[in-house]
Enzyme design. Sequence first.
Site, short mmCIF file in Angstrom:
data_model
loop_
_atom_site.label_atom_id
_atom_site.label_comp_id
_atom_site.label_asym_id
_atom_site.label_seq_id
_atom_site.Cartn_x
_atom_site.Cartn_y
_atom_site.Cartn_z
N ASP A 174 33.35 -75.57 -28.54
CA ASP A 174 31.99 -75.17 -28.16
C ASP A 174 31.05 -75.17 -29.35
O ASP A 174 31.48 -75.28 -30.50
CB ASP A 174 32.01 -73.78 -27.49
CG ASP A 174 32.93 -72.78 -28.19
OD1 ASP A 174 33.33 -73.05 -29.34
OD2 ASP A 174 33.25 -71.75 -27.60
N GLU A 229 32.23 -67.82 -19.66
CA GLU A 229 32.08 -66.37 -19.47
C GLU A 229 32.60 -65.97 -18.08
O GLU A 229 32.80 -66.84 -17.21
CB GLU A 229 30.60 -66.00 -19.59
CG GLU A 229 29.96 -66.37 -20.93
CD GLU A 229 30.39 -65.46 -22.08
OE1 GLU A 229 31.47 -64.85 -22.03
OE2 GLU A 229 29.62 -65.38 -23.06
N ASN A 231 35.72 -60.06 -23.31
CA ASN A 231 35.44 -60.06 -21.86
C ASN A 231 36.31 -61.08 -21.11
O ASN A 231 36.08 -61.34 -19.93
CB ASN A 231 33.96 -60.35 -21.61
CG ASN A 231 33.54 -61.73 -22.11
OD1 ASN A 231 34.34 -62.45 -22.68
ND2 ASN A 231 32.29 -62.08 -21.89
N HIS A 241 36.60 -64.34 -21.93
CA HIS A 241 36.17 -65.74 -21.97
C HIS A 241 37.12 -66.58 -22.82
O HIS A 241 37.74 -66.10 -23.76
CB HIS A 241 34.70 -65.88 -22.41
CG HIS A 241 34.40 -65.65 -23.87
ND1 HIS A 241 33.17 -65.22 -24.32
CD2 HIS A 241 35.14 -65.82 -25.00
CE1 HIS A 241 33.18 -65.14 -25.64
NE2 HIS A 241 34.37 -65.50 -26.08
C1 F6R Z 1 35.17 -69.94 -30.28
C2 F6R Z 1 35.46 -69.58 -28.91
C3 F6R Z 1 35.51 -68.18 -28.43
C4 F6R Z 1 36.33 -67.27 -29.34
C5 F6R Z 1 36.32 -65.84 -28.80
C6 F6R Z 1 37.05 -64.89 -29.71
O1 F6R Z 1 35.17 -71.35 -30.44
O2 F6R Z 1 35.63 -70.47 -28.15
O3 F6R Z 1 36.03 -68.16 -27.14
O4 F6R Z 1 37.64 -67.74 -29.41
O5 F6R Z 1 35.00 -65.41 -28.65
O6 F6R Z 1 36.33 -64.75 -30.90
P1 F6R Z 1 36.96 -63.97 -32.12
O7 F6R Z 1 38.10 -64.78 -32.62
O8 F6R Z 1 35.84 -63.93 -33.15
O9 F6R Z 1 37.36 -62.63 -31.63
#
Ligand code: F6R
Length: 247
Positions: free
Chosen positions: A67, A143, A136, A138
């Site tokens: 992403d 989301e 959450n 995702h």
């Molecule tokens: C990042 C992504 C997100 C993260 C998620 C966890 O490319 O796709 O889904 O993996 O938000 O983020 P952290 O590792 O910062 O807790």
Amino acid sequence: MLIIQKNSYEEISTLAAKIIAQKIKNKPNLVLGLATGSTPLGLYKALINMHKNEGLDFSKITTFNLDEYIGLPQTHNQSYYYFMHENFFNHINISKRLINIPDGMSEKHDIACNQYEDKIRHAGGIDFQILGIGSNGHIAFNEPGSSLNSRTRVKPLSKKTIKDNSRFFNSIDEVPTKSITMGIGTIMSSQEILLIANGLNKAEIIKSCIEGPISAMCPASILQMHRKVTVLLDKDAASKLTLEIES
Ligand code: F6R
């Protein structure tokens, strides 16, 4: 699902790096799906060390990032383009032309999203996808409420994600509100998936993802339907599971 629990973040990072190194040794032109965020930082560090100390060769791999924020140029220090180069690509012998990251500055996002899907297809699909998980539920920026069959597209970020990610920006008002993200269907098309999570703040959502019902309200729960998923957890992230876990 194979669930593995280790004592610390360092241990899960080292094990994840070993798993990926083995994949690259078995298939030097591996197509690797990559995540950003704080979770994979230890893994990227360990892979960089393997490159420097053991000669792990990245020259033939192709990468696809999950992403990117819409509206941040590549030079912005919170763009995922910047993050990946700073924390991984600039320190290994990857071929720059084999790096793929969604373009958050394109003029026609819908076309860019379809082209990203085409590129993945032309590369032969993703062999191995690394994932983190949002608090959450995702995966990538899919989301809660996202279609479980979605492909790469534009998605608004939820209030929860904007709040969680504001820790990387000077203020919450600077956090982009939209992203380009691989869809859940795109992720599920990968041959193999490794989800990594650490810390107590992930314990509740890891329980829902692994032991809860499959629901669009916890997008990561769809991984229960994938043939080959490993979930690598530290003690804290695994602390709410009732399953017996391998360590
Ligand atoms: C990042 C992504 C997100 C993260 C998620 C966890 O490319 O796709 O889904 O993996 O938000 O983020 P952290 O590792 O910062 O807790």
